[in-house]
Design a protein around this motif. Structure first.
Motif, PDB file in Angstrom:
ATOM      1  N   GLU A   9      -4.074  14.921  32.546  1.00 26.71           N
ATOM      2  CA  GLU A   9      -3.458  13.799  31.835  1.00 26.71           C
ATOM      3  C   GLU A   9      -2.715  14.318  30.606  1.00 26.71           C
ATOM      4  N   SER A  10      -1.517  13.809  30.403  1.00 24.20           N
ATOM      5  CA  SER A  10      -0.663  14.321  29.331  1.00 24.20           C
ATOM      6  C   SER A  10      -0.705  13.500  28.052  1.00 24.20           C
ATOM      7  N   GLN A  88       0.001  21.641  37.342  1.00 27.07           N
ATOM      8  CA  GLN A  88       0.231  21.696  35.908  1.00 27.07           C
ATOM      9  C   GLN A  88      -0.937  20.999  35.232  1.00 27.07           C
ATOM     10  N   ILE A  89      -1.268  21.488  34.086  1.00 27.69           N
ATOM     11  CA  ILE A  89      -2.334  20.889  33.288  1.00 27.69           C
ATOM     12  C   ILE A  89      -1.867  20.840  31.840  1.00 27.69           C
ATOM     13  N   TYR A  90      -2.668  20.200  31.020  1.00 30.54           N
ATOM     14  CA  TYR A  90      -2.357  20.080  29.603  1.00 30.54           C
ATOM     15  C   TYR A  90      -3.519  20.651  28.800  1.00 30.54           C
ATOM     16  N   ARG A  91      -3.152  21.541  27.872  1.00 27.41           N
ATOM     17  CA  ARG A  91      -4.145  22.164  26.998  1.00 27.41           C
ATOM     18  C   ARG A  91      -4.132  21.424  25.661  1.00 27.41           C
ATOM     19  N   ARG A 116      -9.542  13.691  17.540  1.00 24.93           N
ATOM     20  CA  ARG A 116      -8.103  13.656  17.827  1.00 24.93           C
ATOM     21  C   ARG A 116      -7.620  15.103  17.973  1.00 24.93           C
ATOM     22  N   PRO A 117      -6.903  15.413  19.045  1.00 27.04           N
ATOM     23  CA  PRO A 117      -6.371  16.779  19.179  1.00 27.04           C
ATOM     24  C   PRO A 117      -5.294  17.046  18.137  1.00 27.04           C
ATOM     25  N   ILE A 118      -5.145  18.312  17.757  1.00 31.25           N
ATOM     26  CA  ILE A 118      -4.094  18.683  16.807  1.00 31.25           C
ATOM     27  C   ILE A 118      -2.813  19.098  17.527  1.00 31.25           C
ATOM     28  N   ALA A 119      -2.928  19.372  18.841  1.00 25.99           N
ATOM     29  CA  ALA A 119      -1.751  19.755  19.628  1.00 25.99           C
ATOM     30  C   ALA A 119      -2.047  19.555  21.104  1.00 25.99           C
TER      31      ALA A 119
END
Length: 167
Positions: A9-10, A88-91, A116-119
């Motif tokens: 998920e992006s 494809q994945i999201y890091r 909350r992610p920072i990036a």
């Protein structure tokens, strides 16, 4: 130290604690940089990861698994190869201050708070990313013989999504 979570998920803006499997405490799970490559795969892809921390384990990896020029190996089943190549994945990246070490050997960190992610970064060339980490990548018809051999050895390992592996 940065911590990571991998997803197909992006658009995740907040990570809420949740329970997995038979856990009673809801948590947000992340992984450290040393073990992150174990998650450079579509989520449901079964895989066996082995690595060494000491010289004696390197000898076991070389003798038992034929690993000669690296300290780590990840194997998948051939039925998953195309999905990994095309996947494809999201890091998602997190600061570590809201996380506690859950399992040092596996590199897991957890938080009981919403974070909350920072990036977030899209990863397209998953096999290339694995190889850039100096990891030997193997494709096998079935992971079960390797699973058995790993369980009988003294190497560090992680077996992920094995419920999806061929019997």
């Amino acid at each position: 130290m940065k911590l990571y979570h991998f997803s197909e998920e992006s658009d995740i803006t907040l990570f809420e604690p949740r329970t997995n499997y038979n856990q009673t405490d809801a948590k947000v799970w992340t992984i450290d940089a040393d073990h992150a490559a174990h998650y450079f795969f579509p989520r449901e892809c079964p895989r066996v990861c082995v690595w060494s921390k000491e010289d004696a384990e390197e000898l076991i990896l070389a003798q038992e698994f034929g690993i000669t020029s690296t300290k780590r190996m990840i194997a998948i089943e051939s039925d998953w190869y195309d999905r990994v190549c095309e996947g494809q994945i999201y890091r998602y990246t997190f600061e570590d201050e809201r996380f506690e070490l859950e399992n040092e050997d596996a590199g897991y960190y957890t938080s009981k708070c919403t974070v909350r992610p920072i990036a977030v970064e899209r990863m397209d060339d998953l096999i290339g990313a694995i190889l850039k980490e100096d990891i030997e990548f193997r494709v096998m018809p079935s992971l079960m013989p390797l699973k058995q051999k790993v369980l009988e050895s003294n190497v560090q390992f992680s077996m992920i999504r094995m419920r999806n592996a061929k019997e």
